[in-house]
Design an enzyme around this catalytic site. Structure first.
Site, PDB file in Angstrom:
ATOM      1  N   ASP A  36     -28.001   5.700   9.277  1.00  0.00           N
ATOM      2  CA  ASP A  36     -26.648   5.178   9.079  1.00  0.00           C
ATOM      3  C   ASP A  36     -26.728   4.034   8.072  1.00  0.00           C
ATOM      4  OD1 ASP A  36     -23.992   5.437  11.237  1.00  0.00           O
ATOM      5  OD2 ASP A  36     -23.947   3.898   9.676  1.00  0.00           O
ATOM      6  N   CYS A 278      -9.923  11.575  17.941  1.00  0.00           N
ATOM      7  CA  CYS A 278      -9.885  12.976  17.496  1.00  0.00           C
ATOM      8  C   CYS A 278      -8.508  13.629  17.521  1.00  0.00           C
ATOM      9  CB  CYS A 278     -10.843  13.804  18.341  1.00  0.00           C
ATOM     10  SG  CYS A 278     -12.558  13.338  18.082  1.00  0.00           S
ATOM     11  N   ARG A 444      -1.386   5.664  34.333  1.00  0.00           N
ATOM     12  CA  ARG A 444      -2.362   6.734  34.561  1.00  0.00           C
ATOM     13  C   ARG A 444      -2.180   7.397  35.919  1.00  0.00           C
ATOM     14  NH1 ARG A 444      -5.287   8.333  30.099  1.00  0.00           N
ATOM     15  NH2 ARG A 444      -5.522   6.574  28.705  1.00  0.00           N
TER      16      ARG A 444
HETATM   17  P1  NAD Z   1     -18.177   7.079  14.010  1.00  0.00           P
HETATM   18  O1  NAD Z   1     -17.267   6.315  13.112  1.00  0.00           O
HETATM   19  O2  NAD Z   1     -18.483   6.556  15.375  1.00  0.00           O
HETATM   20  O3  NAD Z   1     -19.588   7.285  13.282  1.00  0.00           O
HETATM   21  C1  NAD Z   1     -19.724   7.694  11.952  1.00  0.00           C
HETATM   22  C2  NAD Z   1     -20.893   6.915  11.350  1.00  0.00           C
HETATM   23  O4  NAD Z   1     -21.190   7.461  10.051  1.00  0.00           O
HETATM   24  C3  NAD Z   1     -20.623   5.442  11.117  1.00  0.00           C
HETATM   25  O5  NAD Z   1     -21.562   4.666  11.839  1.00  0.00           O
HETATM   26  C4  NAD Z   1     -20.766   5.252   9.603  1.00  0.00           C
HETATM   27  O6  NAD Z   1     -21.358   4.007   9.251  1.00  0.00           O
HETATM   28  C5  NAD Z   1     -21.664   6.393   9.233  1.00  0.00           C
HETATM   29  N1  NAD Z   1     -21.592   6.795   7.823  1.00  0.00           N
HETATM   30  C6  NAD Z   1     -20.477   7.061   7.084  1.00  0.00           C
HETATM   31  N2  NAD Z   1     -20.821   7.425   5.836  1.00  0.00           N
HETATM   32  C7  NAD Z   1     -22.175   7.383   5.779  1.00  0.00           C
HETATM   33  C8  NAD Z   1     -23.130   7.670   4.754  1.00  0.00           C
HETATM   34  N3  NAD Z   1     -22.730   8.105   3.539  1.00  0.00           N
HETATM   35  N4  NAD Z   1     -24.437   7.507   5.038  1.00  0.00           N
HETATM   36  C9  NAD Z   1     -24.839   7.097   6.270  1.00  0.00           C
HETATM   37  N5  NAD Z   1     -23.988   6.819   7.272  1.00  0.00           N
HETATM   38  C10 NAD Z   1     -22.670   6.970   7.034  1.00  0.00           C
HETATM   39  O7  NAD Z   1     -17.563   8.547  14.115  1.00  0.00           O
HETATM   40  P2  NAD Z   1     -17.752   9.604  15.312  1.00  0.00           P
HETATM   41  O8  NAD Z   1     -16.795   9.319  16.410  1.00  0.00           O
HETATM   42  O9  NAD Z   1     -19.202   9.726  15.605  1.00  0.00           O
HETATM   43  O10 NAD Z   1     -17.228  10.931  14.596  1.00  0.00           O
HETATM   44  C11 NAD Z   1     -17.987  11.574  13.604  1.00  0.00           C
HETATM   45  C12 NAD Z   1     -17.383  12.936  13.343  1.00  0.00           C
HETATM   46  O11 NAD Z   1     -17.443  13.735  14.536  1.00  0.00           O
HETATM   47  C13 NAD Z   1     -15.899  12.914  12.946  1.00  0.00           C
HETATM   48  O12 NAD Z   1     -15.661  13.936  12.020  1.00  0.00           O
HETATM   49  C14 NAD Z   1     -15.180  13.223  14.251  1.00  0.00           C
HETATM   50  O13 NAD Z   1     -13.927  13.832  14.038  1.00  0.00           O
HETATM   51  C15 NAD Z   1     -16.135  14.204  14.899  1.00  0.00           C
HETATM   52  N6  NAD Z   1     -16.071  14.260  16.370  1.00  0.00           N
HETATM   53  C16 NAD Z   1     -15.945  13.112  17.108  1.00  0.00           C
HETATM   54  C17 NAD Z   1     -15.928  13.180  18.499  1.00  0.00           C
HETATM   55  C18 NAD Z   1     -15.802  11.939  19.334  1.00  0.00           C
HETATM   56  O14 NAD Z   1     -15.642  12.082  20.548  1.00  0.00           O
HETATM   57  N7  NAD Z   1     -15.874  10.749  18.785  1.00  0.00           N
HETATM   58  C19 NAD Z   1     -16.073  14.417  19.132  1.00  0.00           C
HETATM   59  C20 NAD Z   1     -16.200  15.560  18.354  1.00  0.00           C
HETATM   60  C21 NAD Z   1     -16.209  15.463  16.974  1.00  0.00           C
HETATM   61  C1  UDX Z   2     -11.542  15.251  22.762  1.00  0.00           C
HETATM   62  C2  UDX Z   2     -11.903  16.675  23.202  1.00  0.00           C
HETATM   63  O1  UDX Z   2     -11.703  16.788  24.612  1.00  0.00           O
HETATM   64  C3  UDX Z   2     -13.335  17.004  22.841  1.00  0.00           C
HETATM   65  O2  UDX Z   2     -13.621  18.342  23.159  1.00  0.00           O
HETATM   66  C4  UDX Z   2     -13.521  16.762  21.353  1.00  0.00           C
HETATM   67  O3  UDX Z   2     -14.856  17.020  20.985  1.00  0.00           O
HETATM   68  C5  UDX Z   2     -13.144  15.349  20.970  1.00  0.00           C
HETATM   69  O4  UDX Z   2     -11.789  15.090  21.384  1.00  0.00           O
HETATM   70  P1  UDX Z   2     -12.017  12.822  23.735  1.00  0.00           P
HETATM   71  O5  UDX Z   2     -10.940  12.400  22.810  1.00  0.00           O
HETATM   72  O6  UDX Z   2     -13.305  12.097  23.708  1.00  0.00           O
HETATM   73  O7  UDX Z   2     -12.369  14.370  23.525  1.00  0.00           O
HETATM   74  O8  UDX Z   2     -11.472  12.723  25.257  1.00  0.00           O
HETATM   75  P2  UDX Z   2     -10.474  13.628  26.115  1.00  0.00           P
HETATM   76  O9  UDX Z   2     -11.003  13.729  27.467  1.00  0.00           O
HETATM   77  O10 UDX Z   2     -10.131  14.888  25.436  1.00  0.00           O
HETATM   78  O11 UDX Z   2      -9.166  12.718  26.196  1.00  0.00           O
HETATM   79  C6  UDX Z   2      -8.364  12.451  25.069  1.00  0.00           C
HETATM   80  C7  UDX Z   2      -7.148  11.648  25.487  1.00  0.00           C
HETATM   81  O12 UDX Z   2      -6.252  12.439  26.267  1.00  0.00           O
HETATM   82  C8  UDX Z   2      -7.493  10.424  26.357  1.00  0.00           C
HETATM   83  O13 UDX Z   2      -6.678   9.335  25.995  1.00  0.00           O
HETATM   84  C9  UDX Z   2      -7.164  10.894  27.751  1.00  0.00           C
HETATM   85  O14 UDX Z   2      -6.850   9.835  28.624  1.00  0.00           O
HETATM   86  C10 UDX Z   2      -5.951  11.779  27.487  1.00  0.00           C
HETATM   87  N1  UDX Z   2      -5.723  12.793  28.527  1.00  0.00           N
HETATM   88  C11 UDX Z   2      -6.643  13.774  28.715  1.00  0.00           C
HETATM   89  C12 UDX Z   2      -4.569  12.754  29.286  1.00  0.00           C
HETATM   90  O15 UDX Z   2      -3.725  11.881  29.105  1.00  0.00           O
HETATM   91  N2  UDX Z   2      -4.381  13.721  30.243  1.00  0.00           N
HETATM   92  C13 UDX Z   2      -5.271  14.718  30.469  1.00  0.00           C
HETATM   93  O16 UDX Z   2      -5.024  15.560  31.347  1.00  0.00           O
HETATM   94  C14 UDX Z   2      -6.452  14.742  29.681  1.00  0.00           C
END
Ligand code: NAD
Ligand code: UDX
Length: 469
Positions: A36, A278, A444
């Site tokens: 990172d 997301c 909630r």
């Molecule tokens: P995040 O912001 O927590 O982490 C991303 C990291 O990438 C940061 O630490 C940033 O500094 C680093 N970064 C950016 N550009 C860079 C580069 N050029 N070189 C090195 N490091 C670099 O984001 P996240 O929540 O981990 O999400 C990442 C991806 O996964 C997104 O596309 C998101 O939509 C997807 N995703 C997130 C979740 C979730 O629950 N957070 C779930 C499923 C998919």
């Molecule tokens: C979501 C998807 O579930 C996951 O599969 C994807 O990879 C990333 O986005 P996340 O956002 O981490 O995951 O949590 P999730 O449990 O989906 O909840 C999302 C939001 O919806 C939260 O604010 C949660 O409180 C709310 N929620 C969820 C409700 O209000 N009611 C529900 O019944 C479920």
């Protein structure tokens, strides 16, 4: 390609960190390096005390402790890790664009492109590139375009392997995923690359749960899965308003419809509105993609999920104001919870931020207690909205590390996150220390409203018509 022994993941965030920790745990024969640009984040992943890693997830510190230093490494040396790896996961952020064309809807792919260019510059041998970030459908073609024009003869295969973990349950989700999705080219080289990634997951995921598709189906399935999930939350939340008018109870309605096996019981929990990094981002992106293909009705259909969610957050804040005799000016309101859901320290797009912003406009004083969110994050979230000066946010909001202190002298408590610990509090003690009438707005439907009423609280839950006067 030979067996994969060295993996690199660009991006050590909420997805890159936990997913790679799980691969390292399950595949001790593979060296996994997570890189990172953010030095503080990498430092925290390497913190001697494994409880200080930057992502809070139940069970994650144990997974990291097991693999870190053995075959799991966190580093800022991006070039070196790219050079050494046979397979590179791209797991960087893809937020909604805040400028230019597509502002407020399209995904900002700036960081994805930077990664592709860096990989193109550094690579001296053939590599498999894996899209782990959530990306608009057809992004792989842009990545391919950048990678195939390097002129150095290196061959790249691009796979889509979206991540479905939910925060708060990331370790469980990664350990036993409903499915792993891998999209790749239907060419001999593409199939070899897909198989290489299948082989990694097959170390712990049953084969029938590893789905392979073409790249575009995989990319689109990720956006679609999030859209469907969010749509369920908006659907149930839309009904809360009808329940509040009709003496129907949303918890009973959810149970009644959820027992139909075609509907299913999950994701029918009424709330103050969904948050997280997301749902909103991915639906907006879907809406943008549909509009860019001229599919107006499709775009409008999905956009309604966001419109309903925004309405729910605003409605919750307005109910607080209305119930506090139409003014919250100078009144102390305690927020229980700031994270977007329980068991995470992530606050991105949390409903709490928007409810607070609305109440601050009405001159309320807010005291926030959240078991995992630090003070600076609360202010950063409010400042990011740019509604008022940072000093005004500081003056209007206090972040308190003791829940009993947070609600002492308050007019009302608003439950914004469903942290389990809230249920076990000494509610009599809380009641005794509040101004009367002491009010609770349960965003909630977490607390036992009847018990609280027996103590003397006036309680307002979501989607029930019990209107305490
Ligand atoms: P995040 O912001 O927590 O982490 C991303 C990291 O990438 C940061 O630490 C940033 O500094 C680093 N970064 C950016 N550009 C860079 C580069 N050029 N070189 C090195 N490091 C670099 O984001 P996240 O929540 O981990 O999400 C990442 C991806 O996964 C997104 O596309 C998101 O939509 C997807 N995703 C997130 C979740 C979730 O629950 N957070 C779930 C499923 C998919
Ligand atoms: C979501 C998807 O579930 C996951 O599969 C994807 O990879 C990333 O986005 P996340 O956002 O981490 O995951 O949590 P999730 O449990 O989906 O909840 C999302 C939001 O919806 C939260 O604010 C949660 O409180 C709310 N929620 C969820 C409700 O209000 N009611 C529900 O019944 C479920």
């Amino acid at each position: 390609m030979e067996n994969i022994t060295k993996i690199c993941c660009i991006g050590a965030g909420y997805v890159g960190g936990p997913t790679m920790a799980m691969i390292a745990k399950k595949c001790p024969h593979i060296q996994v390096t997570v890189v990172d640009l953010n030095e503080a984040r990498i430092k925290a992943w390497n913190d001697e005390d494994v409880n200080n890693i930057p992502v809070y997830e139940p069970g994650l510190s144990d997974v990291v402790a097991e693999a870190r230093g053995r075959n799991l490494f966190f580093s800022t040396e991006v070039d070196k890790a790219i050079d050494e790896a046979q397979m590179i996961f791209i797991s960087v952020n893809t937020p909604t664009k805040t400028y230019g064309a597509g502002k407020g809807q399209a995904a900002d792919l700036k960081w994805i492109e930077l990664c592709a260019r860096q990989i193109a510059n550094i690579s001296k041998d053939n590599k498999i590139i894996v899209e782990k970030s959530t990306l608009p459908v057809r992004t792989a073609s842009a990545i391919k375009d950048i990678l195939t024009h390097t002129g150095n003869g290196v061959q790249f295969q691009i796979l889509s392997n979206p991540e479905f973990l939910a925060e708060g349950t990331a370790v469980e989700d990664l350990d036993a995923p409903d499915r792993v999705l891998i999209g790749g080219d239907n060419t001999p080289e593409g199939k070899v690359a897909v198989q290489a990634l299948v082989d990694i997951y097959a170390n712990w995921v049953p084969k029938e749960r590893i789905l392979t598709t073409n790249v575009w189906s995989s990319e689109l399935s990720k956006l679609t899965a999030n859209a469907f999930l969010a749509q369920r939350v908006s659907s149930i939340n839309s009904l809360t308003e009808i329940c509040e008018q009709t003496e129907a109870d949303i918890n009973e309605v959810a149970k009644a419809i959820g027992t139909d096996s075609r509907i299913g019981p999950k994701f029918l929990k009424a709330s103050v509105g969904f948050g997280g990094s997301c749902f909103q981002k991915d639906i907006l992106n879907l809406v943008y993609i549909a509009r860019s293909y001229g599919l107006q009705e499709v775009a409008d259909y999905w956009e309604q999920v966001i419109i309903m969610n925004d309405h729910q957050k605003r409605r919750f804040a307005n109910q607080i104001i209305k119930n506090l005799y139409n003014t919250v000016n100078g009144k102390k309101i305690a927020f229980f919870g700031w994270a977007f859901k329980k068991d995470t320290n992530d606050t991105r797009e949390s409903a709490a931020i928007y409810v607070a912003d609305h109440l601050l406009n009405e001159q309320a004083h807010i005291s926030v207690y959240d078991p995992k969110v630090p003070e600076n994050q609360v202010y950063a979230d409010l400042d990011y909205l740019n509604t008022r000066e940072a000093e005004e946010n500081k003056a209007g909001v206090q972040v308190i590390t003791d829940p009993y202190e947070a609600c002492k002298g308050s007019h009302a408590i608003a439950v914004l996150t469903e942290w389990d610990e809230f249920k076990g509090y000494d509610w009599q003690r809380i009641y005794d220390n509040m101004l009367k009438p002491a009010k609770i707005f349960d965003g909630r439907n977490l607390l036992d409203a009847d018990k609280l009423r027996a103590i003397g609280f006036q309680v307002r839950s979501i989607g029930t018509n019990v209107l305490d006067k």
